[in-house]
Design a protein around this motif. Structure first.
Motif, mmCIF file in Angstrom:
data_model
loop_
_atom_site.group_PDB
_atom_site.id
_atom_site.type_symbol
_atom_site.label_atom_id
_atom_site.label_comp_id
_atom_site.label_asym_id
_atom_site.label_seq_id
_atom_site.Cartn_x
_atom_site.Cartn_y
_atom_site.Cartn_z
ATOM 1 N N GLY A 89 0.841 -1.187 0.000
ATOM 2 C CA GLY A 89 0.000 0.000 0.000
ATOM 3 C C GLY A 89 0.876 1.236 0.000
ATOM 4 O O GLY A 89 2.104 1.136 -0.090
ATOM 5 N N LYS A 90 0.249 2.399 0.091
ATOM 6 C CA LYS A 90 0.982 3.652 0.104
ATOM 7 C C LYS A 90 1.154 4.148 1.536
ATOM 8 O O LYS A 90 0.238 4.021 2.360
ATOM 9 C CB LYS A 90 0.263 4.702 -0.738
ATOM 10 C CG LYS A 90 0.152 4.334 -2.208
ATOM 11 C CD LYS A 90 -0.521 5.418 -3.012
ATOM 12 C CE LYS A 90 -0.609 5.048 -4.484
ATOM 13 N NZ LYS A 90 -1.222 6.122 -5.308
ATOM 14 N N ILE A 91 2.297 4.740 1.791
ATOM 15 C CA ILE A 91 2.606 5.162 3.150
ATOM 16 C C ILE A 91 1.650 6.235 3.655
ATOM 17 O O ILE A 91 1.392 6.338 4.854
ATOM 18 C CB ILE A 91 4.078 5.651 3.246
ATOM 19 C CG1 ILE A 91 4.496 5.756 4.718
ATOM 20 C CG2 ILE A 91 4.272 6.969 2.502
ATOM 21 C CD1 ILE A 91 5.983 5.992 4.907
ATOM 22 N N ASN A 92 1.071 7.020 2.749
ATOM 23 C CA ASN A 92 0.198 8.104 3.194
ATOM 24 C C ASN A 92 -1.124 7.590 3.767
ATOM 25 O O ASN A 92 -1.834 8.320 4.453
ATOM 26 C CB ASN A 92 -0.074 9.088 2.047
ATOM 27 C CG ASN A 92 -1.020 8.530 1.003
ATOM 28 O OD1 ASN A 92 -0.941 7.348 0.651
ATOM 29 N ND2 ASN A 92 -1.910 9.357 0.494
ATOM 30 N N ALA A 93 -1.458 6.318 3.492
ATOM 31 C CA ALA A 93 -2.724 5.758 3.977
ATOM 32 C C ALA A 93 -2.579 5.095 5.352
ATOM 33 O O ALA A 93 -3.581 4.725 5.968
ATOM 34 C CB ALA A 93 -3.263 4.748 2.975
ATOM 35 N N LEU A 94 -1.361 4.972 5.848
ATOM 36 C CA LEU A 94 -1.144 4.252 7.102
ATOM 37 C C LEU A 94 -1.720 4.964 8.315
ATOM 38 O O LEU A 94 -2.077 4.332 9.303
ATOM 39 C CB LEU A 94 0.358 4.018 7.320
ATOM 40 C CG LEU A 94 1.069 3.135 6.291
ATOM 41 C CD1 LEU A 94 2.513 2.913 6.709
ATOM 42 C CD2 LEU A 94 0.344 1.811 6.116
ATOM 43 N N ILE A 95 -1.831 6.286 8.252
ATOM 44 C CA ILE A 95 -2.310 7.049 9.408
ATOM 45 C C ILE A 95 -3.725 6.626 9.789
ATOM 46 O O ILE A 95 -4.094 6.637 10.964
ATOM 47 C CB ILE A 95 -2.248 8.573 9.118
ATOM 48 C CG1 ILE A 95 -2.481 9.366 10.405
ATOM 49 C CG2 ILE A 95 -3.226 8.972 8.040
ATOM 50 C CD1 ILE A 95 -1.332 9.330 11.364
ATOM 51 N N SER A 96 -4.527 6.237 8.796
ATOM 52 C CA SER A 96 -5.911 5.840 9.078
ATOM 53 C C SER A 96 -6.007 4.372 9.502
ATOM 54 O O SER A 96 -7.044 3.937 10.006
ATOM 55 C CB SER A 96 -6.802 6.071 7.848
ATOM 56 O OG SER A 96 -6.370 5.288 6.754
ATOM 57 N N LYS A 97 -4.934 3.621 9.293
ATOM 58 C CA LYS A 97 -4.942 2.196 9.624
ATOM 59 C C LYS A 97 -4.304 1.887 10.974
ATOM 60 O O LYS A 97 -4.705 0.944 11.652
ATOM 61 C CB LYS A 97 -4.220 1.408 8.524
ATOM 62 C CG LYS A 97 -4.885 1.520 7.165
ATOM 63 C CD LYS A 97 -4.105 0.760 6.105
ATOM 64 C CE LYS A 97 -4.794 0.863 4.743
ATOM 65 N NZ LYS A 97 -4.052 0.139 3.685
ATOM 66 N N GLY A 98 -3.315 2.677 11.335
ATOM 67 C CA GLY A 98 -2.630 2.387 12.600
ATOM 68 C C GLY A 98 -2.092 3.615 13.298
ATOM 69 O O GLY A 98 -1.263 3.504 14.202
ATOM 70 N N GLY A 99 -2.557 4.784 12.870
ATOM 71 C CA GLY A 99 -2.131 6.018 13.525
ATOM 72 C C GLY A 99 -0.658 6.316 13.348
ATOM 73 O O GLY A 99 0.038 5.714 12.516
ATOM 74 N N GLU A 100 -0.171 7.252 14.144
ATOM 75 C CA GLU A 100 1.230 7.676 14.046
ATOM 76 C C GLU A 100 2.201 6.531 14.311
ATOM 77 O O GLU A 100 3.274 6.459 13.706
ATOM 78 C CB GLU A 100 1.511 8.811 15.035
ATOM 79 C CG GLU A 100 0.929 10.148 14.647
ATOM 80 C CD GLU A 100 -0.533 10.295 14.998
ATOM 81 O OE1 GLU A 100 -1.134 11.332 14.653
ATOM 82 O OE2 GLU A 100 -1.098 9.355 15.628
ATOM 83 N N GLU A 101 1.818 5.615 15.186
ATOM 84 C CA GLU A 101 2.724 4.520 15.534
ATOM 85 C C GLU A 101 3.051 3.650 14.320
ATOM 86 O O GLU A 101 4.196 3.231 14.129
ATOM 87 C CB GLU A 101 2.114 3.668 16.644
ATOM 88 C CG GLU A 101 3.076 2.635 17.203
ATOM 89 C CD GLU A 101 2.574 2.005 18.487
ATOM 90 O OE1 GLU A 101 3.317 1.178 19.048
ATOM 91 O OE2 GLU A 101 1.462 2.343 18.928
ATOM 92 N N LEU A 102 2.061 3.386 13.476
ATOM 93 C CA LEU A 102 2.299 2.568 12.287
ATOM 94 C C LEU A 102 3.155 3.314 11.272
ATOM 95 O O LEU A 102 4.053 2.725 10.657
ATOM 96 C CB LEU A 102 0.960 2.174 11.650
ATOM 97 C CG LEU A 102 1.049 1.265 10.416
ATOM 98 C CD1 LEU A 102 1.806 -0.016 10.741
ATOM 99 C CD2 LEU A 102 -0.349 0.943 9.887
ATOM 100 N N VAL A 103 2.901 4.609 11.097
ATOM 101 C CA VAL A 103 3.713 5.410 10.174
ATOM 102 C C VAL A 103 5.153 5.451 10.663
ATOM 103 O O VAL A 103 6.099 5.285 9.888
ATOM 104 C CB VAL A 103 3.162 6.845 10.048
ATOM 105 C CG1 VAL A 103 3.993 7.626 9.023
ATOM 106 C CG2 VAL A 103 1.704 6.834 9.630
ATOM 107 N N ILE A 104 5.322 5.667 11.957
ATOM 108 C CA ILE A 104 6.664 5.717 12.541
ATOM 109 C C ILE A 104 7.408 4.410 12.302
ATOM 110 O O ILE A 104 8.592 4.402 11.945
ATOM 111 C CB ILE A 104 6.581 6.023 14.053
ATOM 112 C CG1 ILE A 104 6.192 7.477 14.267
ATOM 113 C CG2 ILE A 104 7.909 5.711 14.758
ATOM 114 C CD1 ILE A 104 5.881 7.824 15.710
ATOM 115 N N SER A 105 6.711 3.298 12.493
ATOM 116 C CA SER A 105 7.328 1.983 12.294
ATOM 117 C C SER A 105 7.864 1.828 10.879
ATOM 118 O O SER A 105 8.987 1.338 10.671
ATOM 119 C CB SER A 105 6.291 0.888 12.594
ATOM 120 O OG SER A 105 6.819 -0.398 12.298
ATOM 121 N N GLU A 106 7.086 2.263 9.890
ATOM 122 C CA GLU A 106 7.516 2.136 8.501
ATOM 123 C C GLU A 106 8.656 3.089 8.173
ATOM 124 O O GLU A 106 9.576 2.735 7.437
ATOM 125 C CB GLU A 106 6.336 2.383 7.560
ATOM 126 C CG GLU A 106 5.288 1.283 7.589
ATOM 127 C CD GLU A 106 5.859 -0.088 7.256
ATOM 128 O OE1 GLU A 106 6.683 -0.187 6.328
ATOM 129 O OE2 GLU A 106 5.483 -1.064 7.935
#
Length: 302
Positions: free
Chosen positions: A106-123
């Motif tokens: 998927g695209k990194i910009n969509a992660l905020i809605s799937k797992g919040g900041e923590e998921l974006v940070i992880s990636e």
């Protein structure tokens, strides 16, 4: 006046808009200011807990600019500060960057809605190999209001920009040429990538948009790095308090005060995550180059 300065610069240091501008007033802070601020100023809402950083290590802050629905992050930037070198590096990450989570691309910009900041940070940590110590999330409503409060930003728009997307409620209508962009037009400028017709927009797509964002932020800092904007303290803090989320704690302020006071504007460097746009399974992705990314991080962010 000291309290207003603290509120102003402490708040803005958490925002990509004025990250570097905060250095100006940090020079006037002292321990009494920090104590007063801690006891008398409302704390911006926080969720994700930061990791402890050794004083000699680089400090990394992830900045996310959300669309009005707050389902996507249209701006993704990693701000790196090295206490020993006294410089700031900003790595822009294309919103279309392809990532793999739970076995799916998927695209990194969509992660905020799937797992919040923590998921974006992880990636972001996987991509860069860097530990993200802090994050700041600011929606475009706050972005628009801050630009308006600061009197707009003069930008030389490189081309006519026209794009309409009813689904996102995104409508861009800018004329080519030098002009002062208010909050609404500034948002249009930093979000523009292509037109509705084939051939309109930046030749390199999302990379062109990133360059435009970097240009805007540099001009914002250059034009607003003036003492008179301290008078905007109350209004800006109110905007940030309503539209921003961060894990920066009051106890972290002393670190910023002691470490950032020697930074100069010309010591802020901008970079873009290396890679290329690729069309896969009917979707455009930005595939980052792992080797070049590792070299960029090693040479500039450690």
């Amino acid at each position: 006046m000291k309290v207003r300065k603290i509120v102003f610069w402490t708040s803005l240091i958490f925002s990509i808009l004025l990250f570097a501008q905060g250095i100006y007033t940090l020079k006037s802070f002292n321990s009494e200011d920090i104590q007063y601020f801690s006891e008398n100023t409302p704390i911006i809402k926080t969720e994700y807990q930061s990791k402890d950083s050794a004083i000699h290590d680089s400090v990394n802050m992830l900045v996310l600019g959300l669309d009005d629905e707050e389902l996507r992050s249209d701006v993704i930037a990693l701000i790196n500060f090295n206490p020993e070198k006294k410089n700031i590096n900003i790595l822009s990450i294309a919103r279309d960057t392809r990532v793999k989570t739970k076995g799916k691309y998927g695209k990194i910009n969509a992660l905020i809605s799937k797992g919040g900041e923590e998921l974006v940070i992880s990636e972001v940590e996987k991509i860069t190999g860097l530990k993200v110590d802090y994050y700041v999330t600011l929606n475009f409503k706050g972005f628009r209001e801050i630009v308006d409060v600061m009197g707009g930003v003069e930008i030389d728009v490189p081309m006519d920009m026209k794009y309409d997307d009813p689904v996102q409620n995104l409508h861009i209508h800018l004329k080519k040429g030098k002009q002062i962009l208010d909050g609404e037009k500034a948002e249009q400028f930093v979000r523009y990538r292509k037109g509705n017709r084939k051939g309109e927009g930046y030749e390199d797509g999302d990379l062109g948009r990133i360059e435009a964002q970097q240009l805007f932020f540099k001009e914002f800092i250059k034009q607003k790095f003036k003492a008179k904007y301290i008078l905007k303290a109350g209004s800006i803090f109110s905007i940030l308090n309503e539209n921003m989320k961060t894990n920066v704690k009051i106890s972290d302020i002393d670190f910023f005060v002691r470490q950032f006071k020697n930074i100069k504007i010309n010591e802020i460097n901008t970079f873009t995550l290396p890679g290329e746009s690729v069309y896969k399974n009917g979707v455009w992705y930005y595939i980052y180059n792992e080797k070049k990314t590792n070299e960029l991080i090693k040479n500039n962010f450690r």
